[in-house]
Design a protein around this motif. Structure first.
Motif, short mmCIF file in Angstrom:
data_model
loop_
_atom_site.label_atom_id
_atom_site.label_comp_id
_atom_site.label_asym_id
_atom_site.label_seq_id
_atom_site.Cartn_x
_atom_site.Cartn_y
_atom_site.Cartn_z
N GLY A 191 -7.10 5.69 37.65
CA GLY A 191 -6.72 5.68 39.06
C GLY A 191 -6.58 4.29 39.64
N ASP A 192 -7.14 3.27 38.97
CA ASP A 192 -6.94 1.90 39.44
C ASP A 192 -5.49 1.48 39.24
OD1 ASP A 192 -9.59 1.81 40.05
OD2 ASP A 192 -10.18 0.51 38.39
N VAL A 193 -5.06 0.51 40.02
CA VAL A 193 -3.69 0.01 39.93
C VAL A 193 -3.73 -1.49 39.63
CG1 VAL A 193 -1.47 -0.24 41.10
CG2 VAL A 193 -2.94 1.73 41.61
N LEU A 194 -3.05 -1.89 38.58
CA LEU A 194 -2.91 -3.30 38.25
C LEU A 194 -1.58 -3.79 38.81
CD1 LEU A 194 -4.13 -3.39 34.53
CD2 LEU A 194 -5.47 -3.70 36.62
N VAL A 195 -1.62 -4.85 39.59
CA VAL A 195 -0.43 -5.38 40.25
C VAL A 195 -0.19 -6.81 39.76
CG1 VAL A 195 0.67 -5.90 42.45
CG2 VAL A 195 -0.89 -3.95 42.26
N GLY A 196 1.03 -7.09 39.37
CA GLY A 196 1.36 -8.45 38.92
C GLY A 196 2.85 -8.69 39.03
N SER A 197 3.34 -9.64 38.28
CA SER A 197 4.76 -9.97 38.33
C SER A 197 5.22 -10.48 36.98
CB SER A 197 5.04 -11.02 39.41
OG SER A 197 4.37 -12.24 39.10
N ALA A 198 6.50 -10.26 36.71
CA ALA A 198 7.14 -10.83 35.54
C ALA A 198 7.91 -12.07 35.99
CB ALA A 198 8.09 -9.83 34.89
N SER A 199 7.84 -13.12 35.20
CA SER A 199 8.47 -14.38 35.58
C SER A 199 9.55 -14.77 34.58
CB SER A 199 7.43 -15.50 35.66
OG SER A 199 6.42 -15.17 36.59
N VAL A 200 10.48 -15.59 35.01
CA VAL A 200 11.50 -16.16 34.13
C VAL A 200 11.32 -17.67 34.13
CG1 VAL A 200 13.14 -14.31 34.48
CG2 VAL A 200 13.16 -16.26 36.03
N CYS A 201 11.70 -18.27 33.04
CA CYS A 201 11.60 -19.73 32.94
C CYS A 201 12.74 -20.23 32.06
CB CYS A 201 10.25 -20.14 32.36
SG CYS A 201 9.88 -19.39 30.77
N ARG A 202 12.95 -21.52 32.04
CA ARG A 202 14.08 -22.10 31.31
C ARG A 202 13.94 -21.87 29.81
NH1 ARG A 202 14.11 -27.89 34.50
NH2 ARG A 202 14.85 -27.09 36.52
N SER A 203 12.72 -21.97 29.30
CA SER A 203 12.49 -21.75 27.87
C SER A 203 11.00 -21.52 27.69
CB SER A 203 12.95 -22.95 27.03
OG SER A 203 12.16 -24.09 27.34
N GLN A 204 10.63 -21.17 26.46
CA GLN A 204 9.22 -20.91 26.20
C GLN A 204 8.39 -22.17 26.42
OE1 GLN A 204 7.87 -17.99 25.61
NE2 GLN A 204 5.82 -18.86 25.54
N THR A 205 8.96 -23.32 26.19
CA THR A 205 8.21 -24.56 26.38
C THR A 205 7.99 -24.86 27.86
OG1 THR A 205 10.28 -25.82 26.29
CG2 THR A 205 9.06 -25.54 24.23
N HIS A 206 8.74 -24.18 28.73
CA HIS A 206 8.58 -24.36 30.17
C HIS A 206 7.98 -23.11 30.82
CE1 HIS A 206 11.79 -27.29 29.14
NE2 HIS A 206 11.20 -28.03 30.06
N ALA A 207 7.17 -22.37 30.04
CA ALA A 207 6.59 -21.13 30.56
C ALA A 207 5.64 -21.39 31.72
CB ALA A 207 5.85 -20.39 29.43
N GLU A 208 5.10 -22.59 31.81
CA GLU A 208 4.24 -22.95 32.93
C GLU A 208 4.88 -24.13 33.66
OE1 GLU A 208 1.73 -21.25 33.81
OE2 GLU A 208 1.54 -19.95 32.05
N GLY A 209 4.73 -24.15 34.97
CA GLY A 209 5.25 -25.27 35.73
C GLY A 209 6.31 -24.86 36.72
N PRO A 210 7.03 -25.84 37.26
CA PRO A 210 7.99 -25.57 38.33
C PRO A 210 9.19 -24.72 37.91
CG PRO A 210 8.14 -27.85 37.61
CD PRO A 210 6.91 -27.28 36.96
N SER A 211 9.48 -24.64 36.59
CA SER A 211 10.65 -23.86 36.17
C SER A 211 10.34 -22.37 36.10
CB SER A 211 11.13 -24.33 34.80
OG SER A 211 10.19 -24.00 33.79
N ARG A 212 9.08 -22.02 36.24
CA ARG A 212 8.70 -20.61 36.18
C ARG A 212 8.93 -19.96 37.54
NH1 ARG A 212 2.81 -18.30 34.17
NH2 ARG A 212 3.15 -16.10 34.64
#
Length: 315
Positions: A191-212
């Motif tokens: 009954g619990d609900v997990l809330v989140g988001s899917a993100s896009v980025c320029r490439s796997q090497t830019h998965a974190e940071g301003p390009s996400r």
């Protein structure tokens, strides 16, 4: 989601201030001229902070979005430490931010107060639910696939979503599958609900940071835990795991041979086992002491053995 642990409807404490004015146009002696009190509904909720969450929590109640159009007044909530009774936070219809500084494993209580002039109306709100929003310390990985079929069967070998180059205005559909049960927080309940988001980025090497960039909101309703219904081979039975069934007639003969004193408190299997040993002992005695036994005793003992097991007549 939380349901009230307890509730109470009481008249407001300050009768003069918290009373609705009567109708001055009503005739003298009419009950409508008198002021009538307002009532308040107190809803008490309780929870324990899970270890997998941060130290912040947010409470949401039905009707939060109505604010000034809500059918009730008050809408004030106080959050306390259940053990110490100290106030650790509060919120009302217009301000419902995070309550910070909560400790994992500690119990907390929240009391929501709603006011209305009609106690019967408040009675309909006694079981109003409360939603407790918590931020997880660790992210929950959600697999993303290129086709709906791949997402349905969790095809990690050929169906995983691949990098794609998009021109301005282009789009690409991706399909998110439920997270693995092993990846869910231990405290997540049905009954619990997990809330989140899917993100896009320029490439796997830019998965974190301003390009996400957030691309889509994700909601996952936690189902019941798996029952692990995979077929299992039946374990081989051990020898002598179950005792063979004892024939009722054999049990009666055994109890007749032993007598009430010896067979008392024994089940059928135990009675037959003891009777077998006793019959063998009687046969041995008849063979060894035949010359010394009196004729009547010899015949009685032999008849008892044969009555129990006719095959021993040959002995």
């Amino acid at each position: 989601p939380l349901r009230p642990a307890s509730s109470a409807i009481v008249p407001c404490a300050d009768v003069d201030r918290d009373a609705w004015p009567g109708d001055p146009a009503a005739p003298d002696g009419d009950a409508r001229r008198a002021d009538f009190p307002a009532y308040e509904l107190r809803l008490d909720y309780a929870w324990t902070m899970p270890a997998g969450a941060t130290d912040k929590a947010q409470l949401r109640f039905a009707g939060d979005e109505l604010v000034y159009d809500a059918p009730t007044d008050g809408q004030h909530c106080v959050i306390r430490d259940a053990l110490r009774g100290t106030v650790v936070g509060w919120r009302d219809a217009r301000a419902h931010g995070d309550v910070a500084g909560l400790q994992a494993g500690r119990k907390y209580e929240a009391t929501l107060t709603l006011r209305h002039e009609d106690a019967a109306f408040l009675e309909t709100l006694r079981d109003s639910e409360c939603w407790l929003d918590l931020a997880l310390k660790d992210e929950v990985a959600v697999p993303v696939y290129g086709t709906r079929q791949a997402a349905y069967r969790n095809d990690n070998r050929t169906g995983k979503f691949k990098d794609v180059r998009l021109a301005p205005g282009d789009g690409k559909v991706a399909f998110a599958a439920p997270p693995a049960e092993s990846a869910l927080p231990k405290e997540a309940k049905e009954g619990d609900v997990l809330v989140g988001s899917a993100s896009v980025c320029r490439s796997q090497t830019h998965a974190e940071g301003p390009s996400r960039r957030p691309a889509a909101d994700l909601w996952y309703y936690v189902p019941p835990r798996s029952k692990n219904t995979k077929d299992k081979k039946a374990a081989p039975k051990k020898k002598n795991e179950t005792e063979p069934l004892v024939d009722a007639a054999a049990a009666r003969r055994a109890r007749a041979l032993l007598g009430d004193a010896l067979s008392a408190g024994l089940d059928d299997a135990a009675s037959v086992k003891l009777a077998n040993a006793t019959a063998d002992a009687h046969v041995s005695k008849l063979k060894k002491e035949a010359s010394t036994l009196e004729d009547a005793a010899f015949r009685a003992l032999g008849a008892a053995v044969v009555a129990y097991d006719s095959s021993k007549a040959r002995d």
